[in-house]
Design an enzyme around this catalytic site. Structure first.
Site, mmCIF file in Angstrom:
data_model
loop_
_atom_site.group_PDB
_atom_site.id
_atom_site.type_symbol
_atom_site.label_atom_id
_atom_site.label_comp_id
_atom_site.label_asym_id
_atom_site.label_seq_id
_atom_site.Cartn_x
_atom_site.Cartn_y
_atom_site.Cartn_z
ATOM 1 N N ASP A 138 43.290 45.158 44.926
ATOM 2 C CA ASP A 138 42.062 44.655 44.308
ATOM 3 C C ASP A 138 42.360 44.135 42.912
ATOM 4 O O ASP A 138 42.742 44.887 42.021
ATOM 5 C CB ASP A 138 41.024 45.779 44.256
ATOM 6 C CG ASP A 138 39.692 45.321 43.686
ATOM 7 O OD1 ASP A 138 39.490 44.100 43.560
ATOM 8 O OD2 ASP A 138 38.857 46.177 43.360
ATOM 9 N N ASP A 190 37.908 38.533 41.253
ATOM 10 C CA ASP A 190 37.594 39.781 41.947
ATOM 11 C C ASP A 190 37.816 39.651 43.446
ATOM 12 O O ASP A 190 36.985 39.069 44.154
ATOM 13 C CB ASP A 190 36.147 40.169 41.648
ATOM 14 C CG ASP A 190 35.767 41.495 42.267
ATOM 15 O OD1 ASP A 190 36.670 42.252 42.657
ATOM 16 O OD2 ASP A 190 34.560 41.783 42.366
#
Length: 465
Positions: free
Chosen positions: A326, A111
């Site tokens: 992301d 992440d």
């Protein structure tokens, strides 16, 4: 007790030395899709991804109070053979490593939109189901809890000094609370332990390059949008608690295999680019990595425009100014007006009937594929020749990222449906998700604030070790 506290503090003081000792060979770990090997059909994978995108968008919106206040839940329409709605599930890529002595396996979501590294731990007060045993601090000879008065504890936004009440894991130790905008959270004990990364860059454990002592969250209360294939999250953001920051590396990279295949790839931290070049199937491009003080952990990009086919959309550049990349997001999302412009241009250029909401689709824009033109195709149910679809290009500062067809279009020939794998989200932020990054080698050069990317056969990376 005093001696133990002194030993722990000495261990914490020594932590930067461990982080700074990453050698030239770097660290390499195995990377897989969260749904790999589960036997799920393509339409079900897409439905799960659509659910995850909405949840993930709320997570990122928490970084800004203004965008968080605007956030709303839009229902995900069931369809593509998936049946009705249901609980939100993950659709991410997992880093496989081990924690403790002896090493115990964990699978952490990669992440780049957060910082903390954490995994579920025993005793578990409230945890989601996972496929491997919970990490037990009592079973590791190298585990050390961070004292509640240590600087490391005070550096986290929400920590406290654990008290009594029969909760032994919080007794005078650093208890953290790390929450996300979608109301997911992890609560537990901040600790240090030995992390083992496999495979190492040389295929083994030479020179101890695959072992590091790191600070992490040992989560005893974890609730939210998690599933059985993961055990926690590995934050790769810019903050001091992230995995790249703790390791002291100047670069990291990942290469996501297709979500529709059960193949493995690699994530590298500090490893030289030569390790990945043999898997490239196209030229390397680069664009600056930008920073925003209001969201310091995120990786911003200079998105200048978007083209559908040969048409550059008349979208003001200011509407694209807040763009991040992301790894934890699934589908790329755009501000609603930007998305509507993209959607309208696809409708105009594709020229197929648009499937309305009443037809049921997991994605916002879907087209009805034409019926087979002859009984020959109908009898054999063979895949029809691909429908012509316009290209999709993201014009970044210094680079034009033309996405492969499979990175923005999903086709279900059985249901005769073709969908655009993009979505709108309230607010002003564009998020480039992992679906659009499939089979692309992405390198974050942290020293020079540069993002490089190239088309690649990502599974070749793992196969080469």
């Amino acid at each position: 007790m005093k001696r133990q506290l002194v030993a722990t503090l000495l261990l914490l003081i020594a932590l930067p030395a461990f982080a700074a000792s990453v050698g030239a060979a770097g660290i390499v770990a195995l990377l897989t899709h969260a749904d790999a090997g589960r036997g799920l059909k393509r339409p079900e994978l897409v439905r799960r991804m659509a659910h995850r995108t909405r949840a993930r968008r709320r997570l990122l919106s928490s970084s800004s109070s203004s965008s968080h206040a605007k956030e709303s839940d839009r229902p995900v329409r069931a369809g593509l053979g998936a049946g009705g709605g249901g609980s939100i599930v993950t659709n991410e890529y997992l880093v496989h490593l081990s924690v403790g002595t002896p090493p115990r396996p964990v699978a952490l979501t990669l992440d780049t939109g957060s910082d903390l590294v954490w995994t579920q731990c025993a005793p578990c007060l409230n945890c989601f189901d996972q496929g491997v045993a919970l990490l037990d601090p009592a079973g590791s000879s190298t585990y050390a809890a961070v004292p509640c008065d240590a600087p490391l504890c005070r550096a986290l936004p929400f920590t406290s000094c654990g008290g009594g009440g029969g909760t032994s894991w919080g007794e005078r130790r650093c208890v953290y609370v790390y929450h996300y905008g979608d109301k997911s959270l992890t609560v537990g004990q901040l600790a240090t332990d030995r992390f083992t990364f496999e495979p190492s860059s040389d295929g083994g454990n030479a020179d101890g390059q695959s072992e590091r002592r790191l600070t992490f969250g040992c989560g005893h209360f974890n609730k939210g949008i998690f599933q059985a294939n993961e055990t926690g999250i590995a934050g790769f953001g810019r903050g001091r608690w992230s995995l790249p920051s703790q390791l002291g590396v100047t670069s990291f990279s990942y290469c996501f295999t297709s979500m529709f295949e059960s193949k493995s790839s690699l994530v590298t931290l500090g490893a030289p680019a030569e390790l990945q070049r043999h898997a490239h199937i196209g030229s390397v491009q680069s664009t600056p990595l930008l920073k925003d003080p209001s969201q310091p952990s995120l990786y911003f990009l200079g998105l200048k425009g978007i083209s559908v086919g040969r048409t550059r959309l008349p979208v003001p550049e200011r509407r694209l100014r807040s763009t991040i990349i992301d790894s934890g997001a699934s589908i790329t999302t755009m501000p609603e007006d930007v998305y509507e412009a993209v959607k309208a241009e696809f409708v105009a250029q594709v020229g197929l009937p648009v499937i309305g909401a009443e037809a049921g689709s997991a994605l916002d824009l879907c087209f009805a594929l034409p019926e087979p033109a002859s009984p020959f195709w109908r009898r054999r149910r063979r895949r029809l020749p691909a429908v012509r679809v316009p290209s999709l290009t993201l014009h970044l500062e210094g680079a034009d990222w033309e996405l492969p067809r499979g990175n923005y279009v999903f086709e279900d020939h059985g249901a005769r449906v073709m969908c655009l794998v993009l979505d709108a989200a309230p607010g002003d932020q564009t998020v480039i998700g992992n679906y659009q990054q499939q089979n692309t080698h992405v390198v974050y050069d942290l020293d020079n604030d540069l993002l490089s990317f190239a088309p690649a056969q990502c599974d070749k990376l793992a196969a080469s070790l």
